[in-house]
Write an enzyme that holds these catalytic residues in place. Structure first.
Site, PDB file in Angstrom:
ATOM      1  N   LYS A 112       1.055  -1.097   0.016  1.00 53.97           N
ATOM      2  CA  LYS A 112      -0.160   0.048   0.184  1.00 53.97           C
ATOM      3  C   LYS A 112       0.823   1.324  -0.103  1.00 53.97           C
ATOM      4  CE  LYS A 112      -4.291  -1.873   0.691  1.00 53.97           C
ATOM      5  NZ  LYS A 112      -3.823  -3.146   0.164  1.00 53.97           N
TER       6      LYS A 112
HETATM    7  C1  LIG Z   1      -4.354  -4.243  -0.389  1.00 48.65           C
HETATM    8  C2  LIG Z   1      -3.611  -5.547  -0.449  1.00 48.65           C
HETATM    9  C3  LIG Z   1      -3.612  -6.609  -1.424  1.00 48.65           C
HETATM   10  C4  LIG Z   1      -4.775  -6.124  -2.462  1.00 48.65           C
HETATM   11  O1  LIG Z   1      -4.508  -5.310  -3.365  1.00 48.65           O
HETATM   12  P1  LIG Z   1      -5.701  -4.748  -4.378  1.00 48.65           P
HETATM   13  O2  LIG Z   1      -5.198  -3.668  -4.991  1.00 48.65           O
HETATM   14  O3  LIG Z   1      -6.815  -4.359  -3.292  1.00 48.65           O
HETATM   15  O4  LIG Z   1      -6.202  -5.871  -5.310  1.00 48.65           O
HETATM   16  C5  LIG Z   1      -3.010  -7.770  -1.489  1.00 48.65           C
HETATM   17  N1  LIG Z   1      -2.080  -7.824  -0.509  1.00 48.65           N
HETATM   18  C6  LIG Z   1      -1.635  -6.937   0.317  1.00 48.65           C
HETATM   19  C7  LIG Z   1      -0.622  -7.269   1.532  1.00 48.65           C
HETATM   20  C8  LIG Z   1      -2.593  -5.807   0.466  1.00 48.65           C
HETATM   21  O5  LIG Z   1      -2.183  -4.790   1.612  1.00 48.65           O
END
Ligand SMILES: *Cc1c(COP(=O)(O)O)cnc(C)c1O
Length: 501
Positions: A112
């Site tokens: 993120k």
């Molecule tokens: C948010 C997140 C995801 C999913 O990503 P999206 O863009 O919502 O598909 C996968 N792995 C981790 C560790 C995340 O924090």
């Protein structure tokens, strides 16, 4: 310029789209024209740093930002003090045909950060460019990871303030420590007595409270959110697809124009959608492989064309993928159908009936590009252990889901195209699950003991932002009842008295 997926006549520049977040008709903003990169453009990227690559990709979408503004945003977002790897998003070679793109070297040890470090910079620049005088108040309800990443991203960013609500029961000890030790003059962290749904409902109610909005607007504030449908959160993610390809060219693992696969652990469909944009822009991608956990709504959709959210919600070991409505899918439907009425109808059906299905043309278009699979918790644990034993490499549960789906894909398709698994979290972020997978037993340890144990097994260092939590003072101790979230916001903005008058 940007328009809505649902057909309103609104046309905005990038700054305006980033400030608004969501279109008035409920749709998401999409670019009217897709920038194109040819072989030479892509080859040239391989000689550049991650930050330089980011400037070029971003400039192709953010036409109203000057090159200097973009450079400033990128430098602030991906500065060396914030990322513990100078490559920002390094590619780790596993064998001749498989690499892992590590997106977790930022301040919160998860992917993120790639977007939430840059979005606040883009937003703050947009506010200045559009001469918005109000201070933006970002409201976030978090089940753990997004809240911390947003706090780090908005920390001390001009003309913004961020308030994060987390459920008092429901985040891990480490996640809680990460938030309550948050630095920054404009950051506020509040524990809500309740669960994640309570916190989320409370934030939604605040957004929908017309009177409250009027009052705060009148006092020089505007509410906004940092969620993953904002174009300013999506566009930074396109960069690392190009960057991974450029790194493979640079190390001669592929030649110019060779196609590669990406495997993406998916929740809200933001990450993998950025891969789709990269493909549309000319990046030679063979397949985008969408990996889900036991919440396999996207697997079913991408394979059959039926989206059905009416199913049991599973709480899994990969919690950031525990999602039944993947908001960013709307953008894919728009690009594949080319028809805003279709999108509008499908989204209305989802709202009303909890399901929809797309026509054969769209299914065909999906199958040209995507493949999808899922892994349950048992498979996830098995895969963490298998990868460690076979490659002496450690992955977190989200990345393990992707790895398992990749193995399934290879078996079923026989495809041996060079492949990149997108790794979305440091294993230390989920140390208890990883320790269980590697050692075979589940011990009752504190968060810090889990980190120590994982270091002991792997000999990898604990990421500095997690290790330093032990020494950090607690800076946030506000708690509130779920019925009092609005009052808490007013207090934080020093408006309680004016509101009661
Ligand atoms: C948010 C997140 C995801 C999913 O990503 P999206 O863009 O919502 O598909 C996968 N792995 C981790 C560790 C995340 O924090």
């Amino acid at each position: 310029m940007y328009t809505s997926t649902r057909g309103s006549s609104l046309v905005l520049n990038a700054s305006q789209a980033i400030i608004r977040g969501l279109a008035d008709d409920g749709g998401l903003f999409v670019p009217q024209v897709m920038p194109r990169f040819n072989v030479d453009d892509i080859k040239n990227l391989s000689q550049l740093t991650y930050r330089q690559r980011a400037c070029i990709i971003l400039a192709s979408f953010l036409n109203d930002y000057s090159p200097d503004e973009i450079r400033q945003c990128v430098d602030n977002a991906y500065m060396p003090e914030k990322f513990d790897n100078e490559l920002v998003a390094p590619l780790c070679e596993i064998d001749e045909s498989l690499s892992v793109l590590e997106l977790w070297h930022g301040p919160t040890s998860a992917f993120k950060d790639m977007a939430l470090q840059l979005l606040p910079q883009l937003l703050s620049t947009a506010l200045r460019k559009e001469a918005v005088s109000n201070e933006i108040v970002i409201l976030v309800a978090t089940s753990g990871d997004t809240g911390k990443a947003a706090l780090e991203g908005f920390k001390d960013v001009n003309k913004t303030r961020i308030i994060v609500f987390y459920p008092s029961e429901g985040v891990s000890e480490i996640q809680k420590l990460q938030m309550v030790t948050q630095e920054g003059k404009n950051t506020f962290v509040v524990a809500v007595n309740g669960n994640f749904d309570d916190a989320q409902t409370g934030v939604k109610n605040i957004f929908n409270d017309v009177l409250l909005r009027e009052i705060i607007e009148h006092n020089g504030f505007s509410f906004s959110s940092a969620n993953s449908i904002n174009w300013g959160r999506l566009v930074p993610q396109i960069v690392y697809y190009f960057s991974a390809y450029a790194d493979m060219l640079k190390s001669n693992r592929i030649s110019a124009n060779d196609k590669i696969n990406f495997v993406v652990p998916t929740g809200n469909f933001g990450n993998i959608l950025a891969g789709y944009y990269a493909l549309c822009m000319g990046l030679p991608i063979n397949k985008l492989i969408c990996a889900s956990n036991a919440n396999d709504v996207l697997t079913e959709f991408l394979m059959t064309g039926v989206y059905n959210r009416k199913r049991i919600f599973h709480k899994t070991l990969s919690p950031s993928m525990d999602i039944l409505v993947s908001s960013n899918l709307e953008r894919l439907l728009y690009h594949l159908s080319g028809n805003t009425n279709t999108v509008k109808n499908l989204m209305e059906q989802l709202e009303k009936n909890g399901c929809y299905s797309v026509n054969d043309d769209i299914i065909k278009a999906i199958h040209k590009i995507f493949w999808a699979g899922f892994a349950d918790d048992d498979k996830t644990i098995e895969t963490i252990k298998y990868i460690y034993d076979k490659f002496n490499y450690v992955v977190d549960p989200h990345t393990a889901v992707a790895w398992h789906v990749y193995e399934d894909y290879k078996k079923q398709s026989g495809d041996d195209t060079p492949t990149v698994i997108v790794s979305t979290a440091s294993p230390f972020k989920f140390a208890d699950s990883v320790n269980f997978a590697l050692s075979g037993n589940r011990e009752n340890l504190t968060g810090f003991e889990q980190l120590e144990k994982l270091t002991g097994i792997t000999k990898w260092n604990i990421p500095a932002p997690l290790a330093s939590l032990r020494e950090k003072p607690i800076l946030h101790a506000i708690t509130c009842e779920k019925s009092m979230m609005k009052d808490t916001v007013l207090e934080i903005l020093s408006l309680s008295e004016r509101f009661s008058e």
